[in-house]
Design an enzyme around this catalytic site. Sequence first.
Site, PDB file in Angstrom:
ATOM      1  N   TYR A 171      18.405 -63.508  75.495  1.00 17.82           N
ATOM      2  CA  TYR A 171      19.604 -63.560  74.654  1.00 17.82           C
ATOM      3  C   TYR A 171      19.372 -64.246  73.317  1.00 17.82           C
ATOM      4  CZ  TYR A 171      19.809 -67.891  77.401  1.00 17.82           C
ATOM      5  OH  TYR A 171      19.495 -69.052  78.054  1.00 17.82           O
ATOM      6  N   GLY A 200      19.246 -62.190  69.815  1.00 15.40           N
ATOM      7  CA  GLY A 200      20.420 -61.818  69.035  1.00 15.40           C
ATOM      8  C   GLY A 200      21.483 -62.896  68.935  1.00 15.40           C
ATOM      9  N   HIS A 201      21.245 -64.054  69.561  1.00 16.10           N
ATOM     10  CA  HIS A 201      22.276 -65.120  69.587  1.00 16.10           C
ATOM     11  C   HIS A 201      21.641 -66.460  69.242  1.00 16.10           C
ATOM     12  CE1 HIS A 201      25.625 -67.570  71.250  1.00 16.10           C
ATOM     13  NE2 HIS A 201      26.332 -66.497  71.006  1.00 16.10           N
ATOM     14  N   PHE A 202      21.324 -66.786  68.126  1.00 14.58           N
ATOM     15  CA  PHE A 202      21.431 -66.059  66.867  1.00 14.58           C
ATOM     16  C   PHE A 202      20.052 -66.066  66.235  1.00 14.58           C
ATOM     17  CE2 PHE A 202      25.592 -68.030  67.596  1.00 14.58           C
ATOM     18  CZ  PHE A 202      26.416 -66.909  67.540  1.00 14.58           C
ATOM     19  N   VAL A 256      21.057 -70.191  70.111  1.00 18.73           N
ATOM     20  CA  VAL A 256      22.064 -70.951  70.850  1.00 18.73           C
ATOM     21  C   VAL A 256      22.329 -70.217  72.160  1.00 18.73           C
ATOM     22  CG1 VAL A 256      24.464 -71.758  70.870  1.00 18.73           C
ATOM     23  CG2 VAL A 256      23.152 -71.799  68.734  1.00 18.73           C
TER      24      VAL A 256
END
Length: 155
Positions: free
Chosen positions: A52, A55-57, A62
């Site tokens: 994750y 894309g986060h971020f 995070v």
Amino acid sequence: MSQDAIKLPVDVACILNLLPHRYPFLLIDRVVELDAHKRIRALKNVTFNEPYFQGHFPGRPVMPGVLVIEAMAQAGGLLTQLSLPRDAIGEGKLFYLVKVDNARFNRMVVPGDQLDIEVVLKRNIRNMALYECSARVDGKVVASAEILCAEGKEE
């Protein structure tokens, strides 16, 4: 594996026998404390390799808050599973997250953090369990919530 026979820490190999979650969604690495039918403490090591974070971020990784909640729910599932009688542990019952109340996020969880998750069973209601949950990093609360899980019906 009775409560008396549960050897701590409970490692990921044992956790895989107790929870249906698999990569990339298994969010508990180890159980370090257990008071059957009452309380559990579990750990999640957060690494930059988590999928994750792409894309986060980008550039500011995070851990999504919903995944911190999910990690707390998985710890609750482990409390329920590890509290079962010896012959029922890991028998394949599935519990589903049905409600989250009073969720609070106090700080971001980033790569290199270790989530120290504590879940206390507040009460059992028929086929449901209500948990009081908190997640800490370096002793500071990063998230907390009340979580209700229910046993899924066999089809």
